[in-house]
Design a protein around this motif. Structure first.
Motif, PDB file in Angstrom:
ATOM      1  N   ILE A 124       3.619  -9.986 -14.494  1.00  0.00           N
ATOM      2  CA  ILE A 124       2.337 -10.355 -12.739  1.00  0.00           C
ATOM      3  C   ILE A 124       1.698  -8.892 -12.896  1.00  0.00           C
ATOM      4  CG2 ILE A 124       2.445 -10.069  -9.788  1.00  0.00           C
ATOM      5  CD1 ILE A 124       5.804 -10.825 -10.187  1.00  0.00           C
ATOM      6  N   LYS A 125       0.278  -9.215 -12.339  1.00  0.00           N
ATOM      7  CA  LYS A 125      -0.685  -8.723 -12.221  1.00  0.00           C
ATOM      8  C   LYS A 125      -1.082  -8.580 -10.804  1.00  0.00           C
ATOM      9  CE  LYS A 125      -2.575  -9.613 -16.608  1.00  0.00           C
ATOM     10  NZ  LYS A 125      -3.651  -9.955 -17.500  1.00  0.00           N
ATOM     11  N   LEU A 126      -0.622  -6.887 -10.165  1.00  0.00           N
ATOM     12  CA  LEU A 126      -1.009  -6.781  -8.904  1.00  0.00           C
ATOM     13  C   LEU A 126      -2.295  -6.198  -8.149  1.00  0.00           C
ATOM     14  CD1 LEU A 126       2.428  -4.129  -8.690  1.00  0.00           C
ATOM     15  CD2 LEU A 126       2.041  -6.723  -7.602  1.00  0.00           C
ATOM     16  N   THR A 127      -2.417  -6.791  -7.164  1.00  0.00           N
ATOM     17  CA  THR A 127      -3.803  -6.081  -6.531  1.00  0.00           C
ATOM     18  C   THR A 127      -3.704  -5.232  -5.253  1.00  0.00           C
ATOM     19  OG1 THR A 127      -4.142  -8.253  -5.531  1.00  0.00           O
ATOM     20  CG2 THR A 127      -5.297  -7.735  -7.408  1.00  0.00           C
ATOM     21  N   ASP A 128      -4.859  -4.179  -4.346  1.00  0.00           N
ATOM     22  CA  ASP A 128      -4.324  -3.877  -3.392  1.00  0.00           C
ATOM     23  C   ASP A 128      -3.648  -4.424  -2.520  1.00  0.00           C
ATOM     24  OD1 ASP A 128      -4.653  -1.392  -2.081  1.00  0.00           O
ATOM     25  OD2 ASP A 128      -6.239  -2.237  -0.805  1.00  0.00           O
ATOM     26  N   GLY A 129      -2.873  -4.067  -1.724  1.00  0.00           N
ATOM     27  CA  GLY A 129      -2.873  -5.005  -0.430  1.00  0.00           C
ATOM     28  C   GLY A 129      -1.236  -6.053  -0.461  1.00  0.00           C
ATOM     29  N   VAL A 130      -1.089  -6.169  -2.070  1.00  0.00           N
ATOM     30  CA  VAL A 130       0.225  -7.052  -1.991  1.00  0.00           C
ATOM     31  C   VAL A 130       1.757  -6.621  -0.965  1.00  0.00           C
ATOM     32  CG1 VAL A 130       1.477  -8.182  -3.675  1.00  0.00           C
ATOM     33  CG2 VAL A 130      -1.070  -8.440  -3.672  1.00  0.00           C
ATOM     34  N   ARG A 131       2.243  -7.192  -0.111  1.00  0.00           N
ATOM     35  CA  ARG A 131       3.426  -6.783   0.059  1.00  0.00           C
ATOM     36  C   ARG A 131       4.492  -7.925  -0.801  1.00  0.00           C
ATOM     37  NH1 ARG A 131       3.216  -5.335   6.332  1.00  0.00           N
ATOM     38  NH2 ARG A 131       1.560  -4.080   6.163  1.00  0.00           N
ATOM     39  N   LEU A 132       4.993  -7.055  -0.700  1.00  0.00           N
ATOM     40  CA  LEU A 132       7.280  -7.581  -1.303  1.00  0.00           C
ATOM     41  C   LEU A 132       7.805  -7.270  -0.623  1.00  0.00           C
ATOM     42  CD1 LEU A 132       8.843  -9.013  -3.973  1.00  0.00           C
ATOM     43  CD2 LEU A 132       8.714  -6.630  -4.528  1.00  0.00           C
ATOM     44  N   PRO A 133       8.510  -8.914   0.121  1.00  0.00           N
ATOM     45  CA  PRO A 133       9.879  -8.429   1.025  1.00  0.00           C
ATOM     46  C   PRO A 133      10.806  -7.516   0.678  1.00  0.00           C
ATOM     47  CG  PRO A 133       9.970 -10.353   0.333  1.00  0.00           C
ATOM     48  CD  PRO A 133       8.734  -9.858  -0.236  1.00  0.00           C
ATOM     49  N   THR A 134      11.554  -6.233   1.006  1.00  0.00           N
ATOM     50  CA  THR A 134      12.916  -5.369   0.838  1.00  0.00           C
ATOM     51  C   THR A 134      13.670  -5.234   1.928  1.00  0.00           C
ATOM     52  OG1 THR A 134      12.062  -3.420   1.440  1.00  0.00           O
ATOM     53  CG2 THR A 134      10.309  -4.343  -0.596  1.00  0.00           C
ATOM     54  N   LEU A 135      14.965  -4.740   1.836  1.00  0.00           N
ATOM     55  CA  LEU A 135      15.773  -4.326   3.082  1.00  0.00           C
ATOM     56  C   LEU A 135      14.604  -3.547   3.272  1.00  0.00           C
ATOM     57  CD1 LEU A 135      18.676  -5.474   1.502  1.00  0.00           C
ATOM     58  CD2 LEU A 135      17.300  -6.777   2.343  1.00  0.00           C
ATOM     59  N   ALA A 136      14.040  -3.206   2.931  1.00  0.00           N
ATOM     60  CA  ALA A 136      13.732  -1.082   4.217  1.00  0.00           C
ATOM     61  C   ALA A 136      12.582  -1.982   4.366  1.00  0.00           C
ATOM     62  CB  ALA A 136      12.900  -0.472   2.735  1.00  0.00           C
ATOM     63  N   GLY A 137      11.745  -3.816   4.978  1.00  0.00           N
ATOM     64  CA  GLY A 137      10.599  -3.865   5.258  1.00  0.00           C
ATOM     65  C   GLY A 137       9.643  -4.052   3.640  1.00  0.00           C
ATOM     66  N   PRO A 138       8.834  -4.133   4.507  1.00  0.00           N
ATOM     67  CA  PRO A 138       7.664  -4.659   3.404  1.00  0.00           C
ATOM     68  C   PRO A 138       7.438  -3.451   2.392  1.00  0.00           C
ATOM     69  CG  PRO A 138       7.092  -4.905   5.433  1.00  0.00           C
ATOM     70  CD  PRO A 138       8.088  -4.950   5.987  1.00  0.00           C
ATOM     71  N   MET A 139       6.968  -3.791   0.954  1.00  0.00           N
ATOM     72  CA  MET A 139       5.946  -2.873   0.431  1.00  0.00           C
ATOM     73  C   MET A 139       5.376  -3.249   0.041  1.00  0.00           C
ATOM     74  SD  MET A 139       8.293  -1.474  -3.338  1.00  0.00           S
ATOM     75  CE  MET A 139       7.619  -3.121  -4.054  1.00  0.00           C
ATOM     76  N   GLU A 140       4.453  -2.574   0.871  1.00  0.00           N
ATOM     77  CA  GLU A 140       3.084  -2.965  -0.021  1.00  0.00           C
ATOM     78  C   GLU A 140       2.581  -1.979  -1.402  1.00  0.00           C
ATOM     79  OE1 GLU A 140      -1.096  -2.205   2.728  1.00  0.00           O
ATOM     80  OE2 GLU A 140       0.295  -3.020   3.760  1.00  0.00           O
ATOM     81  N   VAL A 141       1.373  -2.920  -1.966  1.00  0.00           N
ATOM     82  CA  VAL A 141       1.242  -1.666  -2.677  1.00  0.00           C
ATOM     83  C   VAL A 141      -0.594  -1.298  -2.703  1.00  0.00           C
ATOM     84  CG1 VAL A 141      -0.565  -2.213  -4.684  1.00  0.00           C
ATOM     85  CG2 VAL A 141       1.491  -3.656  -4.287  1.00  0.00           C
ATOM     86  N   VAL A 142      -0.914  -0.230  -2.272  1.00  0.00           N
ATOM     87  CA  VAL A 142      -1.717   0.067  -2.487  1.00  0.00           C
ATOM     88  C   VAL A 142      -2.805   0.941  -3.493  1.00  0.00           C
ATOM     89  CG1 VAL A 142      -2.465   2.547  -1.224  1.00  0.00           C
ATOM     90  CG2 VAL A 142      -0.909   1.202  -0.004  1.00  0.00           C
ATOM     91  N   ALA A 143      -3.589   0.280  -3.690  1.00  0.00           N
ATOM     92  CA  ALA A 143      -4.782   0.618  -5.047  1.00  0.00           C
ATOM     93  C   ALA A 143      -5.156   2.646  -5.033  1.00  0.00           C
ATOM     94  CB  ALA A 143      -5.845  -0.477  -5.402  1.00  0.00           C
ATOM     95  N   THR A 144      -5.044   2.919  -5.881  1.00  0.00           N
ATOM     96  CA  THR A 144      -4.565   4.963  -5.607  1.00  0.00           C
ATOM     97  C   THR A 144      -5.290   5.412  -7.200  1.00  0.00           C
ATOM     98  OG1 THR A 144      -2.589   4.942  -6.266  1.00  0.00           O
ATOM     99  CG2 THR A 144      -3.101   5.329  -3.951  1.00  0.00           C
ATOM    100  N   PRO A 145      -6.410   4.356  -7.435  1.00  0.00           N
ATOM    101  CA  PRO A 145      -6.973   4.658  -8.574  1.00  0.00           C
ATOM    102  C   PRO A 145      -7.648   5.934  -9.442  1.00  0.00           C
ATOM    103  CG  PRO A 145      -8.620   3.833  -7.329  1.00  0.00           C
ATOM    104  CD  PRO A 145      -7.025   3.287  -7.035  1.00  0.00           C
ATOM    105  N   GLY A 146      -7.322   6.730 -10.631  1.00  0.00           N
ATOM    106  CA  GLY A 146      -8.243   8.128 -10.604  1.00  0.00           C
ATOM    107  C   GLY A 146      -7.354   8.613 -11.337  1.00  0.00           C
ATOM    108  N   HIS A 147      -5.635   8.695 -11.322  1.00  0.00           N
ATOM    109  CA  HIS A 147      -5.457   9.449 -12.106  1.00  0.00           C
ATOM    110  C   HIS A 147      -4.829   8.893 -13.281  1.00  0.00           C
ATOM    111  CE1 HIS A 147      -2.024  11.732 -13.907  1.00  0.00           C
ATOM    112  NE2 HIS A 147      -1.324  10.600 -13.394  1.00  0.00           N
ATOM    113  N   ALA A 148      -4.978   6.914 -12.870  1.00  0.00           N
ATOM    114  CA  ALA A 148      -5.067   6.103 -14.581  1.00  0.00           C
ATOM    115  C   ALA A 148      -6.267   5.329 -13.609  1.00  0.00           C
ATOM    116  CB  ALA A 148      -3.318   5.638 -14.385  1.00  0.00           C
ATOM    117  N   PRO A 149      -6.755   4.572 -14.029  1.00  0.00           N
ATOM    118  CA  PRO A 149      -7.583   3.154 -13.628  1.00  0.00           C
ATOM    119  C   PRO A 149      -6.602   2.523 -12.782  1.00  0.00           C
ATOM    120  CG  PRO A 149      -8.102   3.247 -16.148  1.00  0.00           C
ATOM    121  CD  PRO A 149      -6.892   4.396 -15.760  1.00  0.00           C
ATOM    122  N   GLY A 150      -5.766   1.785 -12.674  1.00  0.00           N
ATOM    123  CA  GLY A 150      -5.498   1.070 -12.177  1.00  0.00           C
ATOM    124  C   GLY A 150      -3.801   1.010 -11.207  1.00  0.00           C
TER     125      GLY A 150
END
Length: 229
Positions: A124-150
């Motif tokens: 799975i290739k993720l992008t900014d803003g993708v959300r996955l349901p978890t038992l701790a509530g939604p887990m949201e992908v936040v793109a934070t490039p710089g330390h590595a490209p993606g």
């Protein structure tokens, strides 16, 4: 998986020899209705300690059904191939990190010992803003490039929790600090990523280097402003 009264997010500190030194790394496990999501696999040799941590919390290694890599550096992805020999898990990372994980490109910063870690297919290739349901509530992908490209971080808005990867660190003099320049190819972009994180409502942060700290938005804003000076 054992039933639990406190489903959520669990830091898994690992102490291993890496690069000639003994270092501590902090992958994170997240409960979902399907099983566990593991955020980063650790360096080569990490699987045994991950298994021990999970057993102590009532889980099994086989409960891991998804591994999300914050980025492709060897201390985060080097143990993935070994882990996948033990579990049937899906692998996900940001689309800009996928070529480095799969072997299409060599890791930017090399690997411990000079040889790259075994390549692993990315499902799975993720992008900014993708959300996955978890038992701790939604887990949201936040793109934070710089330390590595993606590079990506994971945000849990229900608990105001951020799993930062290497976008932030907590193993220095400050309880929470920005990415380390020595290991960050694009510091300007990395500081802008800290600014994006400061826009979130964060009260708690888990850093891969340093683990859990009760610092969040206010400290991130300070790091961002200092980094722009």
């Amino acid at each position: 998986m054992t039933d639990r009264d406190d489903p959520g997010v669990y830091a898994l500190p690992l102490t291993l020899e890496y690069g000639g030194d003994e270092r501590t790394f902090t992958p994170t496990a997240v409960e979902t209705a399907r099983g566990l999501v593991l955020l980063d696999a650790g360096p080569a040799g990490a699987v045994g300690q991950i298994e021990t941590h999970l057993a102590g919390m009532g889980f099994e290694l086989a409960d891991i059904w998804l591994v999300v890599l914050t980025h492709h550096d060897a201390d985060h992805a080097g143990g993935l191939a070994e882990l996948l020999e033990r579990v049937d898990a899906i692998v996900a990372t940001h689309r800009d990190e996928a070529p480095y994980v799969s072997g299409e490109r060599d890791p930017i910063k090399g690997s411990d010992g000079g040889d790259r870690y075994p390549p692993v297919d990315v499902d799975i290739k993720l992008t900014d803003g993708v959300r996955l349901p978890t038992l701790a509530g939604p887990m949201e992908v936040v793109a934070t490039p710089g330390h590595a490209p993606g590079h990506l971080s994971l945000y849990f808005p229900t608990g105001n929790l951020l799993v930062a990867g290497d976008a932030l660190v907590a193993d220095g003099d400050e309880p929470l600090a920005g990415p380390k320049p020595r290991f960050t190819p694009d510091m300007d972009r990395a500081i802008e990523s800290v600014g994006a994180l400061a826009d979130l409502e964060v009260d708690h942060t888990v850093c891969y280097h340093g683990g859990y700290v009760d610092r969040g938005t206010e400290r991130m804003q300070e790091i961002y402003e200092q980094g722009r000076e």
